[in-house]
Design a protein around this motif. Structure first.
Motif, PDB file in Angstrom:
ATOM      1  N   GLY A  44    -124.160  71.510 -17.138  1.00  0.00           N
ATOM      2  CA  GLY A  44    -123.354  72.721 -17.344  1.00  0.00           C
ATOM      3  C   GLY A  44    -124.084  73.762 -18.173  1.00  0.00           C
ATOM      4  O   GLY A  44    -124.094  74.957 -17.836  1.00  0.00           O
ATOM      5  N   ALA A  45    -124.725  73.320 -19.245  1.00  0.00           N
ATOM      6  CA  ALA A  45    -125.493  74.246 -20.082  1.00  0.00           C
ATOM      7  C   ALA A  45    -126.678  74.812 -19.301  1.00  0.00           C
ATOM      8  O   ALA A  45    -126.993  75.999 -19.414  1.00  0.00           O
ATOM      9  CB  ALA A  45    -125.965  73.539 -21.352  1.00  0.00           C
ATOM     10  N   MET A  46    -127.314  73.967 -18.505  1.00  0.00           N
ATOM     11  CA  MET A  46    -128.466  74.421 -17.720  1.00  0.00           C
ATOM     12  C   MET A  46    -128.034  75.475 -16.697  1.00  0.00           C
ATOM     13  O   MET A  46    -128.716  76.499 -16.532  1.00  0.00           O
ATOM     14  CB  MET A  46    -129.117  73.231 -17.015  1.00  0.00           C
ATOM     15  CG  MET A  46    -130.407  73.575 -16.337  1.00  0.00           C
ATOM     16  SD  MET A  46    -131.692  74.088 -17.466  1.00  0.00           S
ATOM     17  CE  MET A  46    -132.655  72.623 -17.513  1.00  0.00           C
ATOM     18  N   TYR A  47    -126.926  75.247 -16.010  1.00  0.00           N
ATOM     19  CA  TYR A  47    -126.431  76.251 -15.061  1.00  0.00           C
ATOM     20  C   TYR A  47    -126.134  77.572 -15.784  1.00  0.00           C
ATOM     21  O   TYR A  47    -126.456  78.648 -15.289  1.00  0.00           O
ATOM     22  CB  TYR A  47    -125.175  75.762 -14.337  1.00  0.00           C
ATOM     23  CG  TYR A  47    -125.422  74.812 -13.187  1.00  0.00           C
ATOM     24  CD1 TYR A  47    -126.544  74.923 -12.377  1.00  0.00           C
ATOM     25  CD2 TYR A  47    -124.517  73.801 -12.906  1.00  0.00           C
ATOM     26  CE1 TYR A  47    -126.758  74.058 -11.324  1.00  0.00           C
ATOM     27  CE2 TYR A  47    -124.721  72.927 -11.848  1.00  0.00           C
ATOM     28  CZ  TYR A  47    -125.844  73.064 -11.054  1.00  0.00           C
ATOM     29  OH  TYR A  47    -126.049  72.203 -10.011  1.00  0.00           O
ATOM     30  N   TYR A  48    -125.516  77.485 -16.948  1.00  0.00           N
ATOM     31  CA  TYR A  48    -125.201  78.705 -17.693  1.00  0.00           C
ATOM     32  C   TYR A  48    -126.479  79.444 -18.089  1.00  0.00           C
ATOM     33  O   TYR A  48    -126.561  80.663 -17.952  1.00  0.00           O
ATOM     34  CB  TYR A  48    -124.348  78.406 -18.932  1.00  0.00           C
ATOM     35  CG  TYR A  48    -123.981  79.684 -19.645  1.00  0.00           C
ATOM     36  CD1 TYR A  48    -122.953  80.483 -19.165  1.00  0.00           C
ATOM     37  CD2 TYR A  48    -124.693  80.131 -20.742  1.00  0.00           C
ATOM     38  CE1 TYR A  48    -122.635  81.684 -19.771  1.00  0.00           C
ATOM     39  CE2 TYR A  48    -124.390  81.320 -21.359  1.00  0.00           C
ATOM     40  CZ  TYR A  48    -123.357  82.100 -20.870  1.00  0.00           C
ATOM     41  OH  TYR A  48    -123.061  83.290 -21.467  1.00  0.00           O
ATOM     42  N   VAL A  49    -127.462  78.707 -18.590  1.00  0.00           N
ATOM     43  CA  VAL A  49    -128.725  79.336 -18.995  1.00  0.00           C
ATOM     44  C   VAL A  49    -129.370  80.040 -17.800  1.00  0.00           C
ATOM     45  O   VAL A  49    -129.804  81.196 -17.911  1.00  0.00           O
ATOM     46  CB  VAL A  49    -129.688  78.291 -19.609  1.00  0.00           C
ATOM     47  CG1 VAL A  49    -131.094  78.850 -19.760  1.00  0.00           C
ATOM     48  CG2 VAL A  49    -129.171  77.816 -20.952  1.00  0.00           C
ATOM     49  N   CYS A  50    -129.442  79.350 -16.679  1.00  0.00           N
ATOM     50  CA  CYS A  50    -130.092  79.937 -15.503  1.00  0.00           C
ATOM     51  C   CYS A  50    -129.340  81.147 -14.973  1.00  0.00           C
ATOM     52  O   CYS A  50    -129.941  82.196 -14.703  1.00  0.00           O
ATOM     53  CB  CYS A  50    -130.233  78.889 -14.402  1.00  0.00           C
ATOM     54  SG  CYS A  50    -131.405  77.583 -14.795  1.00  0.00           S
ATOM     55  N   LEU A  68    -138.245  81.254 -12.354  1.00  0.00           N
ATOM     56  CA  LEU A  68    -138.074  79.891 -12.868  1.00  0.00           C
ATOM     57  C   LEU A  68    -136.596  79.519 -12.935  1.00  0.00           C
ATOM     58  O   LEU A  68    -136.220  78.385 -12.623  1.00  0.00           O
ATOM     59  CB  LEU A  68    -138.723  79.765 -14.247  1.00  0.00           C
ATOM     60  CG  LEU A  68    -138.652  78.390 -14.907  1.00  0.00           C
ATOM     61  CD1 LEU A  68    -139.359  77.338 -14.068  1.00  0.00           C
ATOM     62  CD2 LEU A  68    -139.263  78.446 -16.309  1.00  0.00           C
ATOM     63  N   SER A  69    -135.745  80.468 -13.294  1.00  0.00           N
ATOM     64  CA  SER A  69    -134.297  80.206 -13.325  1.00  0.00           C
ATOM     65  C   SER A  69    -133.767  79.861 -11.941  1.00  0.00           C
ATOM     66  O   SER A  69    -132.988  78.913 -11.785  1.00  0.00           O
ATOM     67  CB  SER A  69    -133.536  81.420 -13.871  1.00  0.00           C
ATOM     68  OG  SER A  69    -133.763  81.582 -15.238  1.00  0.00           O
ATOM     69  N   ALA A  70    -134.183  80.610 -10.927  1.00  0.00           N
ATOM     70  CA  ALA A  70    -133.736  80.325  -9.560  1.00  0.00           C
ATOM     71  C   ALA A  70    -134.221  78.957  -9.107  1.00  0.00           C
ATOM     72  O   ALA A  70    -133.452  78.169  -8.527  1.00  0.00           O
ATOM     73  CB  ALA A  70    -134.241  81.409  -8.606  1.00  0.00           C
ATOM     74  N   PHE A  71    -135.474  78.647  -9.392  1.00  0.00           N
ATOM     75  CA  PHE A  71    -136.032  77.350  -9.023  1.00  0.00           C
ATOM     76  C   PHE A  71    -135.322  76.222  -9.780  1.00  0.00           C
ATOM     77  O   PHE A  71    -135.023  75.167  -9.205  1.00  0.00           O
ATOM     78  CB  PHE A  71    -137.537  77.332  -9.315  1.00  0.00           C
ATOM     79  CG  PHE A  71    -138.204  76.059  -8.894  1.00  0.00           C
ATOM     80  CD1 PHE A  71    -138.371  75.750  -7.554  1.00  0.00           C
ATOM     81  CD2 PHE A  71    -138.671  75.162  -9.850  1.00  0.00           C
ATOM     82  CE1 PHE A  71    -138.978  74.566  -7.164  1.00  0.00           C
ATOM     83  CE2 PHE A  71    -139.285  73.980  -9.462  1.00  0.00           C
ATOM     84  CZ  PHE A  71    -139.439  73.678  -8.116  1.00  0.00           C
ATOM     85  N   THR A  72    -135.013  76.450 -11.054  1.00  0.00           N
ATOM     86  CA  THR A  72    -134.334  75.430 -11.856  1.00  0.00           C
ATOM     87  C   THR A  72    -132.917  75.182 -11.355  1.00  0.00           C
ATOM     88  O   THR A  72    -132.443  74.039 -11.363  1.00  0.00           O
ATOM     89  CB  THR A  72    -134.337  75.829 -13.339  1.00  0.00           C
ATOM     90  OG1 THR A  72    -135.699  75.986 -13.761  1.00  0.00           O
ATOM     91  CG2 THR A  72    -133.672  74.795 -14.201  1.00  0.00           C
TER      92      THR A  72
END
Length: 168
Positions: A44-50, A68-72
């Motif tokens: 959840g935190a990773m989705y928010y960051v990206c 990098l956000s799109a790839f992540t």
């Protein structure tokens, strides 16, 4: 220094959670209920960051960090799907890769001149130290709470085998 708005502040705090919670799950030997709960929090935190990163631009344009956000977003989603399907090797690879990408982005955001974190460190180190301490303390509280819950005899916690007692 440019004023920190709520989006940048929440993005930074969520990135802090990603950086702290990631190693807790990667290096933990037991892959149990705690791993799942921390993992869902991390995802959840990773989705928010990206996703939030697409509204944060430096000099009005996108950078390699947005790529990098799109790839992540893709690798975290593939890692989650792999775990659901039971492909643990793919899950592990995607999640560790996603974590390493985030750590790289953090290093860039921290070390590159002209970025907000170094400016905050130079102008208001107490605020940065307080935010870092808050992220660390709340991450530890989450982890210890989850670990404590699974050690009790809750319905979802694995039951421990008891040694047989003396015959009566």
């Amino acid at each position: 220094m440019e004023h920190w708005n709520w989006l940048i502040a929440t993005h930074a705090v969520a990135a802090g959670y990603v950086l702290v919670l990631g190693p807790l799950n990667i290096f933990r030997r037991a892959k149990d209920t705690v791993h799942k709960a921390v993992g869902f929090t991390w995802v959840g935190a990773m989705y928010y960051v990206c996703i939030s990163s697409f509204w944060i631009t430096h000099d009005g344009g996108f950078s390699w960090l947005h790529g990098l956000s799109a790839f992540t977003l893709l690798t975290v989603t593939l890692g989650l799907i792999s775990a659901i399907r039971g492909n643990i090797a793919a899950h592990r690879g995607n999640m560790i890769g996603s974590y390493l990408g985030t750590a790289t982005a953090f290093a860039f955001a921290t070390l590159a001149p002209g970025r907000r974190i170094p400016a905050l460190l130079a102008e208001d180190p107490a605020t940065l130290a307080f935010a870092a301490a808050l992220v660390l303390a709340s991450s530890a509280a989450l982890f210890l709470t989850l670990r404590g819950l699974t050690r009790r005899n809750l319905p979802y916690a694995p039951k421990r085998e008891c040694a047989p007692g003396p015959a009566v």
